[in-house]
Structure formats: structure tokens, C-alpha cells
Design a protein around this motif. Structure first.
Motif, mmCIF file in Angstrom:
data_model
loop_
_atom_site.group_PDB
_atom_site.id
_atom_site.type_symbol
_atom_site.label_atom_id
_atom_site.label_comp_id
_atom_site.label_asym_id
_atom_site.label_seq_id
_atom_site.Cartn_x
_atom_site.Cartn_y
_atom_site.Cartn_z
ATOM 1 N N ARG A 52 24.353 -106.630 6.668
ATOM 2 C CA ARG A 52 23.249 -107.493 7.108
ATOM 3 C C ARG A 52 22.046 -107.185 6.230
ATOM 4 N NH1 ARG A 52 20.113 -103.617 7.239
ATOM 5 N NH2 ARG A 52 18.567 -105.074 8.005
ATOM 6 N N GLY A 53 21.042 -108.051 6.401
ATOM 7 C CA GLY A 53 19.866 -107.944 5.531
ATOM 8 C C GLY A 53 19.901 -109.093 4.551
ATOM 9 N N ARG A 95 25.668 -117.175 8.320
ATOM 10 C CA ARG A 95 24.412 -116.885 9.037
ATOM 11 C C ARG A 95 23.358 -117.875 8.533
ATOM 12 N NH1 ARG A 95 22.373 -110.849 9.630
ATOM 13 N NH2 ARG A 95 21.247 -111.761 11.405
ATOM 14 N N ASP A 245 13.240 -112.897 5.576
ATOM 15 C CA ASP A 245 14.513 -113.607 5.463
ATOM 16 C C ASP A 245 14.350 -114.978 4.841
ATOM 17 O OD1 ASP A 245 14.789 -111.630 7.876
ATOM 18 O OD2 ASP A 245 16.816 -112.045 7.132
ATOM 19 N N ASN A 255 11.185 -113.490 9.681
ATOM 20 C CA ASN A 255 11.687 -112.128 9.599
ATOM 21 C C ASN A 255 12.209 -111.727 10.970
ATOM 22 O OD1 ASN A 255 12.107 -109.750 7.915
ATOM 23 N ND2 ASN A 255 10.553 -108.748 9.166
ATOM 24 N N LYS A 256 12.695 -110.494 11.077
ATOM 25 C CA LYS A 256 13.279 -110.026 12.331
ATOM 26 C C LYS A 256 12.363 -110.261 13.524
ATOM 27 C CE LYS A 256 16.441 -108.907 12.639
ATOM 28 N NZ LYS A 256 17.441 -109.967 12.924
HETATM 29 C C1 LIG Z 1 15.214 -107.114 3.097
HETATM 30 S S1 LIG Z 1 16.013 -107.329 4.608
HETATM 31 C C2 LIG Z 1 15.405 -108.768 5.235
HETATM 32 C C3 LIG Z 1 15.581 -108.906 6.715
HETATM 33 O O1 LIG Z 1 16.965 -108.998 7.165
HETATM 34 C C4 LIG Z 1 17.050 -108.396 8.473
HETATM 35 O O2 LIG Z 1 17.728 -109.200 9.393
HETATM 36 P P1 LIG Z 1 19.230 -108.801 9.877
HETATM 37 O O3 LIG Z 1 19.261 -107.325 10.102
HETATM 38 O O4 LIG Z 1 19.437 -109.606 11.160
HETATM 39 O O5 LIG Z 1 20.134 -109.272 8.760
HETATM 40 C C5 LIG Z 1 15.612 -108.257 8.886
HETATM 41 O O6 LIG Z 1 15.063 -109.477 9.302
HETATM 42 C C6 LIG Z 1 15.012 -107.812 7.568
HETATM 43 O O7 LIG Z 1 13.650 -107.722 7.590
#
Ligand SMILES: CSC[C@H]1O[C@H](OP(=O)(O)O)[C@H](O)[C@@H]1O
Length: 357
Positions: A52-53, A95, A245, A255-256
Motif C-alpha cells: 500500500r501507499g 484501488r 494520494d 490523503n489518509k
Molecule cells: C507516500 S504514501 C501516500 C499515501 O498512501 C497511504 O494510503 P494507504 O496506506 O491506504 O495506501 C496514505 O494515504 C499515504 O499518505
């Protein structure tokens, strides 16, 4: 080129023409690497958040296209280009919010289109995916340097920083975006401690960011998300540093979940909000953050902790991203440069620049 070996933490490893992913669902208790042989496994790995990320899922999907090409060329060498289209679609649908996924697949689709139908596509597509991976690492190292300079420009409230979720090596091709700035600032002795939001429900902060900081020997103080305002009020925190994101043309930032409220809290307590993201996160085709699809995930992520059901039988909302309006963003740090108070005019100029690295 940035050799992987210089990076202490990584989530993605392309080794001997095979894709290995660190299963982030098991961290920090277990470090388990999973080998993906087929594109279907890559699609599931992204959906299930094994990886993820935003940048990390884009890079992983790029390698997934190479694996798909190997499969399709072996099965039907005369029509692999037609057959691979459904794999590209499945990867893109894995996603919805992080634009890096669509960006990486757009790059890979161009490579697929440019190949001859009778040419074995695996090697050139694997090499291009690898180039996307290494470019992300180089971008993160540069953004770390640029972001640390911004951070040093104003530490009136003290030498601590706060971060949310995980925007580290585990969320990228290596080194991290927000955590890349934190790594660079630590190396330059600019900061003393990192305040880490646990980031419910998936706990990217307490499970992943805390784990990365511990590996780097960077002092961290973990707190529940609802303590963030109190920590900003009672601790010497000059900056809130986060990833992204998807960033729209007007500078709104997806973002998260929890980033939006954190931005309001930072403003109230005089801390700066720094968003760190490669330009592959910027989506100039969307005018504002209202147009971003914000992923909703399963209710069990909220109702269960460690597979134990803790919530009562009620309706559950589980949006896993939110949108921070551009006017709450003090600095946007990218590999093409830094913008103070991002707006459309500045983003258009930024996107027209060549990468600085
Ligand atoms: C550089 S990571 C960007 C972003 O991705 C994460 O979401 P997820 O863990 O659900 O994939 C989170 O929003 C990070 O800040």
C-alpha cells in the motif's frame, strides 16, 4: 541510479526477474516476503493492502504489467497485446484514490503499445517498471533534501514534527516522501522527535511508521489520532509532514483519513503543513478535490481489532481518505520543486518543468 542497498527499508523487491512484496499486513510483528508470479496475485496484493501507499502501488502495478506480459506471451504469443488489456484494467481497478496507480499504468500502456506484436515483451517491460521504481527512489531522496530545507526555514514552535499514516519507504519505491523529509531532517540534525499518529483503522502510523523510525534510530512518540491536537498544543511541533494520494489542479490534497482534521489543528496551533509527493501524484485533469473518488473499505476494518470484533452492531462509515483544501497547505514539496500555498497557476508551471534529478 540509487542502488536499493543504500536504502535500509523497502517494501518492493524485483530480484532475478521475480517480484517480491513485504506483507505490510503482518508488520511490525513479522517480516514476511511474498513472491508474486502472476498478475492476478499482484491485483490481490494491492486490493488487500499487502502492499500500500500511493507510489508503492503504482510501482507494484508496473511490475504486474511485466508479469502479465510474460503470462500472455507464453499463452498466446500472437495475441498477447489484446489479452493483456484485461490485466491492465484489473490492475487499475484495484484501488481508486491514489492517482500514482493510473499514472504508472499509463506509462506501461505506452510501452506495451510501442512493442512489436511478435516480440517477447517481458524483458523491456520489466526494465521499464524497474526504471519507474528507481526514478521514485531518486525523487524521494531529492524531495527529502528540498523538504528539509523548508523545514529549517521555520522552526519557531520547536524542533519536533508530526506525521500521519505512513508515507515512508513502505509506501514508496524507497526512502519515503514525508518520511523521506523526516529522514533527511534527522540526518541534518534539524529535528529532535517525531510525533506519530497511530492512524486508525489500519494503523499505518503505529505499525509501519513507528517501525521505520525505530529501524532508523529516529526518536518517535506514538499517540492515538484523537490526541493529535493536544500534542500540537503541548509539544514543540513546528511542522506536520504528510504524503498524498492525489493532488488536484487547484492544490486540494487527498490523503489518509484524518489528514483534513490534522490540517485544521495544525493551523490553529501555528504548525506548518507540508505535503510531500512526487508529481506522479498530481492529477491536473481534476479541477478540485470534490472530484476525487475517496475509497471506502470494509466495515470490519473499523469493527475489528486483531481479528477480534469490538464494535456493536451499528452502521459503519469507513472512508479511508479525505481531502485537505489547498488553502490549508503551507508547502507542497515535489521532485520538480517546492510550492508555497499551491494553486492552479503554480501547479501548471511546476508540471511544465523537467524533473530536477
Ligand atoms: C507516500 S504514501 C501516500 C499515501 O498512501 C497511504 O494510503 P494507504 O496506506 O491506504 O495506501 C496514505 O494515504 C499515504 O499518505
Amino acid at each position: 541510479m540509487t542502488p536499493d542497498s543504500t536504502l535500509k527499508v523497502k517494501a518492493i523487491d524485483w530480484r532475478e526477474e521475480e517480484l517480491y512484496l513485504l506483507d505490510q499486513r503482518l508488520l511490525p510483528q513479522q517480516e514476511v516476503w511474498v513472491k508474486c508470479n502472476r498478475v492476478e496475485e499482484v491485483v490481490e496484493a494491492i486490493k488487500a493492502m499487502l502492499v500500500r501507499g500511493a507510489p508503492a502501488i503504482g510501482i507494484t502495478a508496473a511490475y504486474g504489467v511485466a508479469l502479465a506480459a510474460r503470462q500472455r506471451f507464453a499463452e498466446q504469443p500472437q495475441s498477447w497485446k489484446e489479452a493483456i488489456q484485461e490485466d491492465l484494467a484489473a490492475l487499475e481497478a484495484s484501488r481508486p484514490t491514489a492517482v500514482n496507480l493510473a499514472w504508472a499504468l499509463k506509462q506501461m500502456r505506452r510501452q506495451v503499445d510501442a512493442l512489436k506484436s511478435d516480440q517477447n515483451p517481458f524483458a523491456p517491460l520489466a526494465a521499464f517498471a524497474r526504471a519507474i521504481h528507481q526514478a521514485d527512489q531518486e525523487a524521494n531522496l531529492l524531495m527529502g533534501k528540498l523538504g528539509a530545507e523548508v523545514l529549517a526555514s521555520n522552526q519557531d514552535h520547536g524542533r519536533d514534527v508530526m506525521t500521519h499514516c505512513n508515507a515512508g519507504a513502505l509506501a514508496t519505491g524507497g526512502y519515503g516522501t514525508a518520511l523521506g523529509v523526516i529522514r533527511a531532517a534527522w540526518d541534518k540534525k534539524l529535528i529532535e522527535r517525531v510525533h506519530v499518529n497511530e492512524t486508525r483503522p489500519w494503523l499505518q502510523g503505529s505499525r509501519l511508521t513507528a517501525w521505520e523510525l525505530e529501524k532508523e534510530g529516529i526518536p518517535a512518540l506514538l499517540h492515538v489520532d484523537s490526541a493529535a491536537a493536544h500534542q500540537l498544543k503541548t509539544h514543540p511541533i513546528s511542522w506536520v509532514v504528510v504524503g498524498a494520494d492525489r493532488i488536484t489542479a487547484n492544490g486540494d490534497v487527498a490523503n489518509k483519513i484524518g489528514t483534513y482534521q490534522l490540517a485544521i489543528q495544525a493551523l490553529h496551533h501555528g504548525a506548518g503543513l507540508m505535503v510531500v509527493a512526487p508529481t506522479s501524484t498530481i492529477d491536473m485533469e481534476l479541477e478540485t478535490g470534490d472530484e476525487i473518488t475517496l475509497e471506502e473499505r470494509d466495515a470490519d476494518e473499523v469493527l475489528c481489532v486483531a481479528d477480534q470484533r469490538i464494535g456493536a452492531e451499528v452502521a459503519v462509515a469507513n472512508p479511508v481518505f479525505d481531502v485537505t483544501p489547498a488553502d490549508l497547505v503551507d508547502y507542497l514539496v515535489t521532485e520538480k520543486g517546492v510550492i508555497h500555498r499551491p494553486d492552479k497557476e503554480q501547479l501548471e508551471k511546476l508540471m511544465s518543468r523537467k524533473s530536477m534529478h
